[in-house]
Design a protein around this motif. Structure first.
Motif, PDB file in Angstrom:
ATOM      1  N   SER A  22      -1.580   1.881   4.318  1.00 49.39           N
ATOM      2  CA  SER A  22      -0.829   2.274   3.113  1.00 49.39           C
ATOM      3  C   SER A  22      -0.458   1.023   2.329  1.00 49.39           C
ATOM      4  N   ALA A  24       1.732  -1.731   0.458  1.00 55.30           N
ATOM      5  CA  ALA A  24       3.043  -2.279   0.826  1.00 55.30           C
ATOM      6  C   ALA A  24       4.142  -1.572   0.043  1.00 55.30           C
TER       7      ALA A  24
ATOM      8  N   LEU B  22      -0.100  -1.912  -5.829  1.00 56.14           N
ATOM      9  CA  LEU B  22      -1.289  -2.493  -5.188  1.00 56.14           C
ATOM     10  C   LEU B  22      -2.408  -2.711  -6.199  1.00 56.14           C
ATOM     11  N   ARG B  25      -1.626  -5.638  -8.419  1.00 61.38           N
ATOM     12  CA  ARG B  25      -1.645  -6.934  -7.734  1.00 61.38           C
ATOM     13  C   ARG B  25      -3.026  -7.575  -7.725  1.00 61.38           C
ATOM     14  N   PRO B  30       3.132 -10.223  -6.966  1.00 59.37           N
ATOM     15  CA  PRO B  30       3.846  -8.980  -6.628  1.00 59.37           C
ATOM     16  C   PRO B  30       4.981  -8.629  -7.591  1.00 59.37           C
ATOM     17  N   HIS B  31       5.753  -9.624  -7.989  1.00 52.79           N
ATOM     18  CA  HIS B  31       6.892  -9.318  -8.877  1.00 52.79           C
ATOM     19  C   HIS B  31       6.412  -8.847 -10.248  1.00 52.79           C
ATOM     20  N   GLU B  88       2.601 -12.333   0.836  1.00 48.81           N
ATOM     21  CA  GLU B  88       3.140 -10.973   0.961  1.00 48.81           C
ATOM     22  C   GLU B  88       1.966 -10.022   1.117  1.00 48.81           C
ATOM     23  N   PRO B  89       1.768  -9.452   2.279  1.00 46.05           N
ATOM     24  CA  PRO B  89       0.618  -8.550   2.467  1.00 46.05           C
ATOM     25  C   PRO B  89       0.719  -7.330   1.568  1.00 46.05           C
ATOM     26  N   CYS B  90      -0.427  -6.940   1.037  1.00 45.30           N
ATOM     27  CA  CYS B  90      -0.422  -5.810   0.104  1.00 45.30           C
ATOM     28  C   CYS B  90      -0.618  -4.484   0.824  1.00 45.30           C
ATOM     29  N   LEU B  91      -1.053  -4.528   2.079  1.00 45.89           N
ATOM     30  CA  LEU B  91      -1.272  -3.289   2.835  1.00 45.89           C
ATOM     31  C   LEU B  91      -0.398  -3.287   4.081  1.00 45.89           C
ATOM     32  N   GLU B  92      -0.049  -2.087   4.492  1.00 43.69           N
ATOM     33  CA  GLU B  92       0.762  -1.931   5.694  1.00 43.69           C
ATOM     34  C   GLU B  92       0.088  -0.937   6.625  1.00 43.69           C
TER      35      GLU B  92
END
Lengths: 182, 169
Positions: A22, A24, B22, B25, B30-31, B88-92
């Motif tokens: 998913s 972030a 996402l 990015r 990210p900001h 900062e990873p974009c996926l989790e």
């Protein structure tokens, strides 16, 4: 949609594995976004009102300026010389030094009339009253009535009897008789 | 704004905001990506005429804003954005999943920009190929080709082919 070849099993498997991940978690929240949206909407509404007000006032100002410039008396405001009347319209009394109004033997109103001389006289008197006040009015002298025109006790005479000169009763009787006969 | 409209837009936000960030990015840090997404939602809420399909509209708005921000140079460069993305990873993902989220994010960042965009829109955006073609202003065939090429590249990056011991090379 054009005929596209289907994905292979390996591609589908990778697609599914990637889809299991998913994005972030974002740091922006819904309430803040809603608040900012409301703020933006309010600013837009205020800007719309400001624009509408400015447009209205500008149009009204233009309209008023147009009306003023089209008005026949606008030349006075633009600095143009006022239209002059032909001939000399200055009253003679205003050019001459003020002279006391001669007091006549009769009342002041008796000197006024419809003739140009009387009008000029009246205007001079009016000008003096405006400048000097009511003291400038001429003193009114009440002249005694002449005895010939006055009605005194001595001027009374009895009515002439019938047949005497000045008696008109016979003529009156004749008129009455004619009326009865007709 | 009407209450049901607010709740509808709130639902869109909860559902799509992460995928939109996402997507943004790809071009921005990210900001800046979050700012762009927030602005896109604000635009959607203040639209006089609501779009028939809000989801593709949102992606298109984010793309437009992100590219505009990139062009005007107000944001950091693409390289800086990638550096920030690495931090900062974009996926989790969960630990039990087969793919490592960090590796997948880095592999995604290493793709060709066109392929990365299509894969992001297809897998995490859940858009149809026609909708992706409309957003990227390309044909459906091009979108499909980029998608397949991108998947193949990702497979190569995530699962490098093991060398066969029997092979001579």
């Amino acid at each position: 949609m054009p005929d596209l070849p289907p994905l292979t099993a390996l591609e589908r498997e990778l697609e599914a594995r990637l889809g299991g991940l998913s994005p972030a978690r974002r740091r922006i929240n819904r309430d803040e976004t809603m608040f900012r949206a409301g703020q933006a909407a309010g600013q837009r509404a205020a800007r719309r009102w400001r624009t509408a007000t400015f447009t209205t006032l500008t149009s009204m100002g233009t309209l008023v300026l147009g009306l003023v410039s089209l008005a026949p008396w606008a030349g006075i405001h633009r600095g143009n010389p006022a239209p002059q009347l032909a001939g000399d319209t200055t009253l003679p009394a205003l050019r001459r030094p003020l002279a006391p109004v001669p007091t006549g033997s009769g009342p002041a109103t008796s000197r006024l009339g419809s003739s140009p001389v009387a009008t000029t006289e009246y205007l001079r008197l009016r000008e003096q009253v405006i400048r000097l006040g009511v003291e400038a009015l001429p003193a009114v002298r009440w002249a005694p009535l002449p005895e010939t025109t006055g009605l005194t006790a001595g001027s009374w005479r009895p009515r002439p009897s019938a047949g005497e000169p000045g008696d008109h009763s016979s003529w009156q009787d004749n008129q009455n008789n004619k009326t009865k006969q007709s | 704004m009407e209450p049901n409209r607010i709740s509808e837009l709130g639902g869109w936000f909860e559902q799509e905001a992460d995928a939109l960030v996402l997507y943004a990015r790809q071009w921005l840090d990210p900001h800046a990506a979050e700012d762009v997404v927030q602005d896109a939602f604000i635009d959607l809420m203040n639209c006089r005429r609501q779009p028939d399909h809000p989801k593709p509209w949102l992606y298109q708005a984010v793309r437009f804003r992100a590219l505009k921000s990139l062009r005007t140079g107000q944001r950091r460069s693409r390289r800086e954005a990638l550096a920030a993305g690495e931090a900062e990873p974009c996926l989790e993902g969960t630990a039990a999943q087969a793919l490592d989220a960090r590796e997948a994010g880095l592999a995604l960042a290493g793709l060709d920009p066109g392929e990365r965009e299509v894969i992001t829109l297809r897998i995490w955006g859940g858009l149809k190929l026609e909708e992706i073609a409309a957003i990227t202003e390309t044909s459906v065939a091009t979108v499909f080709r980029r998608y397949r090429d991108g998947l193949a590249e990702l497979r190569n990056l995530l699962e490098p082919p093991t060398s066969c011991p029997t092979c001579p090379h």
